[in-house]
Design an enzyme around this catalytic site. Structure first.
Site, mmCIF file in Angstrom:
data_model
loop_
_atom_site.group_PDB
_atom_site.id
_atom_site.type_symbol
_atom_site.label_atom_id
_atom_site.label_comp_id
_atom_site.label_asym_id
_atom_site.label_seq_id
_atom_site.Cartn_x
_atom_site.Cartn_y
_atom_site.Cartn_z
ATOM 1 N N ASP A 173 40.017 81.908 53.032
ATOM 2 C CA ASP A 173 40.947 83.002 52.757
ATOM 3 C C ASP A 173 40.900 83.433 51.296
ATOM 4 O O ASP A 173 41.071 84.613 50.993
ATOM 5 C CB ASP A 173 42.368 82.572 53.139
ATOM 6 C CG ASP A 173 43.340 83.736 53.130
ATOM 7 O OD1 ASP A 173 42.961 84.822 53.602
ATOM 8 O OD2 ASP A 173 44.466 83.575 52.639
ATOM 9 N N ASP A 174 40.666 82.499 50.382
ATOM 10 C CA ASP A 174 40.631 82.840 48.959
ATOM 11 C C ASP A 174 39.412 83.681 48.613
ATOM 12 O O ASP A 174 39.481 84.559 47.751
ATOM 13 C CB ASP A 174 40.647 81.556 48.119
ATOM 14 C CG ASP A 174 41.843 80.688 48.437
ATOM 15 O OD1 ASP A 174 42.970 81.145 48.249
ATOM 16 O OD2 ASP A 174 41.651 79.551 48.913
ATOM 17 N N TYR A 184 56.151 82.241 51.906
ATOM 18 C CA TYR A 184 54.812 82.390 51.345
ATOM 19 C C TYR A 184 54.978 82.585 49.846
ATOM 20 O O TYR A 184 56.004 82.235 49.269
ATOM 21 C CB TYR A 184 54.128 83.565 52.057
ATOM 22 C CG TYR A 184 52.646 83.695 51.846
ATOM 23 C CD1 TYR A 184 51.807 82.581 51.898
ATOM 24 C CD2 TYR A 184 52.059 84.936 51.616
ATOM 25 C CE1 TYR A 184 50.438 82.703 51.720
ATOM 26 C CE2 TYR A 184 50.693 85.072 51.435
ATOM 27 C CZ TYR A 184 49.894 83.952 51.485
ATOM 28 O OH TYR A 184 48.540 84.076 51.304
ATOM 29 N N ASN A 193 48.545 84.889 41.766
ATOM 30 C CA ASN A 193 49.808 84.331 42.256
ATOM 31 C C ASN A 193 50.104 83.006 41.576
ATOM 32 O O ASN A 193 49.182 82.326 41.126
ATOM 33 C CB ASN A 193 49.714 84.096 43.779
ATOM 34 C CG ASN A 193 49.691 85.385 44.567
ATOM 35 O OD1 ASN A 193 50.480 86.275 44.316
ATOM 36 N ND2 ASN A 193 48.780 85.482 45.518
ATOM 37 N N LYS A 250 50.927 79.312 55.742
ATOM 38 C CA LYS A 250 49.923 80.222 56.291
ATOM 39 C C LYS A 250 50.013 80.285 57.813
ATOM 40 O O LYS A 250 49.931 81.356 58.416
ATOM 41 C CB LYS A 250 48.522 79.753 55.881
ATOM 42 C CG LYS A 250 48.202 79.929 54.418
ATOM 43 C CD LYS A 250 47.700 81.324 54.112
ATOM 44 C CE LYS A 250 47.268 81.441 52.658
ATOM 45 N NZ LYS A 250 46.711 82.743 52.326
ATOM 46 N N GLU A 260 41.562 76.632 52.521
ATOM 47 C CA GLU A 260 42.624 77.219 51.708
ATOM 48 C C GLU A 260 42.802 76.452 50.405
ATOM 49 O O GLU A 260 42.986 75.227 50.407
ATOM 50 C CB GLU A 260 43.936 77.199 52.504
ATOM 51 C CG GLU A 260 45.009 78.095 51.964
ATOM 52 C CD GLU A 260 44.682 79.570 52.116
ATOM 53 O OE1 GLU A 260 44.915 80.327 51.146
ATOM 54 O OE2 GLU A 260 44.196 79.984 53.188
ATOM 55 N N ASP A 261 42.734 77.159 49.293
ATOM 56 C CA ASP A 261 43.049 76.615 47.969
ATOM 57 C C ASP A 261 42.219 75.388 47.586
ATOM 58 O O ASP A 261 42.730 74.410 47.033
ATOM 59 C CB ASP A 261 44.553 76.302 47.868
ATOM 60 C CG ASP A 261 45.369 77.584 47.752
ATOM 61 O OD1 ASP A 261 44.762 78.661 47.643
ATOM 62 O OD2 ASP A 261 46.613 77.513 47.774
ATOM 63 N N ARG A 282 43.548 73.429 44.062
ATOM 64 C CA ARG A 282 43.800 74.683 43.340
ATOM 65 C C ARG A 282 44.847 75.482 44.112
ATOM 66 O O ARG A 282 44.553 76.478 44.741
ATOM 67 C CB ARG A 282 42.512 75.490 43.208
ATOM 68 C CG ARG A 282 42.614 76.647 42.219
ATOM 69 C CD ARG A 282 41.554 77.699 42.482
ATOM 70 N NE ARG A 282 41.649 78.258 43.812
ATOM 71 C CZ ARG A 282 42.472 79.263 44.136
ATOM 72 N NH1 ARG A 282 43.280 79.794 43.243
ATOM 73 N NH2 ARG A 282 42.488 79.725 45.377
#
Length: 622
Positions: free
Chosen positions: A336-337, A170, A478, A241, A313-314, A223
């Protein structure tokens, strides 16, 4: 011992051991449907008689025997989990851990060295080998290779060494892996859905071999962490993930499906890279993008049903908010973000109150970053504050201030703001820069979600320390290179008084003879247990109250021993226990809200969650 006769391409005789009895299967021109039926637990015996024909065997149905090298033929195989095939099946392979009896029963004699290892010895050997690598990316590649050849050993390794290996599978290492994904790509680990598949996404989903999918993690790669647009190479994120869904949350690997949606990339460096594995054109936007995503979401529901969890995600801000708003009322979706990050940060803040004192409503929050993470965290904190004080949400939002690239978000800027920033535009004179905002707002909590490194400068941290006896500083961006400040900077500049946590891991820091252990506000605390809670309750929608329940459950797992070390999160070594408690609270809330479909409700949801968790221990074979 057995006389099998002459085998041709179309006459395959398979010996199957059923206890001590052996039966002969002759598969002649068996089609895909029959094979899939066998594989998925359908009839175990098929006897299809063939006709005499070419080569003294069965009829040459596909013309393989007559085809020349430039003619097309149909490649088909029958896979039986024994012998050479078994050693190359990651779901069932045990390597040197096959027992003497299993080696006899499954035709493995001579295919393995004579030594028989335990799973524990295999784990010890692999960890020894992993620690020899000095480059984290090499460890990542080694672990991915292990996952592709021995699934259970991979998850056993990850579960038993979670604190050491989490930064490898991760953040931060997965970020570098995504940047170099084209170069290190070996074999696909999920589904790639591109604009080429528009109009036939349902067919693409049916190509995935597992039919009981319960969790999908999907990205469009625009992203990735704080690294920007990585296009198709963002697949490393869904893969990583979902490995954590299994290792930390106990969701079966076969129930997890990583997906990358490729609509192009605006990353010029990737477009010029000869090893880039995605579509080589600029990103599709507008109606073309929306239609592809809509087809995808409809196909997912049609193929896997109402209760499959789709985790976004992202995605870039403009798409992330829109997709969540569009599908949260019709699908079981979770970003999740926005939501996962919010839940884990809220948990840290609730826990930190025992160190800094006061209630949630007694504190003033200042965010650097007003994107999906920042506004998502802010909204969940405001919701929890409203729940505790019974005050309207509009009132509790006024305790929270956000700074974006243009300065403090204030009401005079409202007309030019994106829609998700407008609730945070409060009455105040314009302020440029973070330092000015700290001095003007006088926050007790400083949260960074900007994706820009080194923005919590010495002056900013010193200002926080001058305003607060124990300033709470969360540098969440991150990977490590994008963190707003390091743990050492936070502790040194605040003279050891800061309560600090970050998005990526930092080593312990010694200051004035005292060792400080920085916490990690890692989404991995939340999403595996959250997803498990949705699954065990059969939830059909995600409600904000479930996120609050997950935050409260995580905060409750932080012990006095942790607080004594200024930690606001429990250690990852207890993550399975933590995930079970989070799952239980989320499931309980689903039942309370009438969103659970798995009835009757289990009496003890924690025990039920633990009983549903996947175990990576090897199974014994007949």
């Amino acid at each position: 011992m057995y006389s099998l006769g002459v085998l041709t391409r179309r006459s395959i005789i398979i010996m199957i051991s059923l206890s001590r009895h052996y039966r002969i299967l002759r598969l002649v021109g068996v089609g895909r449907g029959t094979l899939m039926e066998m594989r998925n637990g359908g009839p175990s015996m098929v006897d299809v008689e063939g006709k005499s024909g070419f080569g003294g065997g069965v009829e040459d149905v596909y013309g393989e025997d007559r085809a020349t090298e430039d003619q097309l033929v149909t490649p088909w195989t029958v896979s039986v989990a024994s012998g050479y095939t078994l050693l190359r099946d990651p779901h069932h392979n045990k390597g040197l851990a096959f027992t003497e009896k299993e080696r006899d029963a499954h035709y493995l004699r001579g295919l393995l060295p004579p030594a028989v290892f335990t799973q524990e010895l295999q784990e010890k050997r692999l960890m020894h080998n992993l620690r020899q690598y000095e480059v984290p990316l090499h460890r990542y590649m080694s672990l991915m290779d292990l996952q592709e050849r021995n699934e259970r050993l991979f998850y056993k390794l990850l579960m038993e060494n979670v604190e050491e290996l989490l930064p490898v599978v991760y953040t931060p290492t997965v970020g570098e892996a995504c940047q170099k994904y084209g170069s290190i790509f070996r074999r696909p680990q999920g589904l790639y859905i591109s604009l080429k598949e528009k109009g036939k996404i349902l067919e693409v989903l049916k190509n995935w071999p597992e039919k009981t999918v319960q969790v999908i993690v999907v990205t469009d790669g625009e992203r990735i962490l704080g690294l920007g647009d990585l296009g198709c190479q963002g697949m490393g994120i869904p893969v990583g993930k979902l490995s954590l869904y299994t290792a930390l949350g106990g969701v079966r690997p076969s129930a997890c499906l990583p997906i990358t949606i490729d609509v192009g990339t605006n990353n010029e460096q990737l477009l010029k890279d000869e090893f880039y594995i995605g579509l080589r054109h600029k990103r599709a936007t507008g109606q073309e993008y929306a239609e592809l995503l809509d087809e995808f979401m409809c196909a997912v529901k049609q193929n896997y049903g109402e209760k499959v969890l789709v985790q976004f995600e992202d995605f870039a801000n403009h798409n992330a908010f829109e997709l969540l708003a569009r599908y949260r009322s019709t699908h079981l979706v979770f970003n999740d973000d926005i939501q996962g990050t919010a839940s884990v940060v809220l948990a840290g803040v609730i826990a930190a109150l025992k160190l800094v004192g006061g209630s949630l409503a007694d504190h003033t929050f200042l965010f650097l970053g007003a994107g999906e993470a920042g506004t998502g965290i802010a909204e969940l904190i405001a919701l929890e504050m409203s729940k505790q004080t019974k005050a309207p949400l509009e009132e509790t939002r006024k305790k929270i201030w956000l700074v974006d690239s243009k300065g403090l978000i204030v009401s005079s800027r409202r007309e030019s703001l994106q829609h998700f920033k407008k609730p945070w535009a409060h009455e105040h004179e314009p302020v440029k820069g973070l330092l000015g905002a700290v001095k003007a707002i006088k926050p007790t909590v400083l949260i960074g979600s900007s994706g820009v490194g080194k923005t919590f400068t010495k002056e900013v941290v010193e200002a926080m320390a001058s305003l607060n006896k124990k300033p709470l500083i969360l540098a969440l961006s991150n990977p490590t290179s994008q963190s707003e400040c390091t743990a050492e900077e936070a502790y040194t500049w605040s003279e050891g008084r800061a309560i600090f946590a970050s998005g990526s891991p930092f080593d312990p820091v010694e200051y004035n003879g005292k060792v400080f252990v920085p916490g990690q506000a890692n989404n991995a605390y939340i999403f595996p247990g959250f997803g498990l809670g949705l699954i065990i309750s059969g939830a059909i929608r995600v409600h904000d109250d479930m996120l609050l329940a997950a935050s409260e459950a995580l905060a409750a797992q932080t012990t006095q021993e942790n607080f004594d070390k200024a930690l606001i999160y429990p250690p990852f070594s207890n993550i399975r226990k933590i995930s079970a408690h989070i799952a239980a609270k989320v499931a309980a809330k689903a039942y309370e809200l009438g969103l659970a479909s798995r009835l009757p409700r289990p009496k003890d949801l924690v025990k039920y969650a633990e009983s549903c968790m996947y175990s990576p221990i090897y199974r014994s074979y007949r």
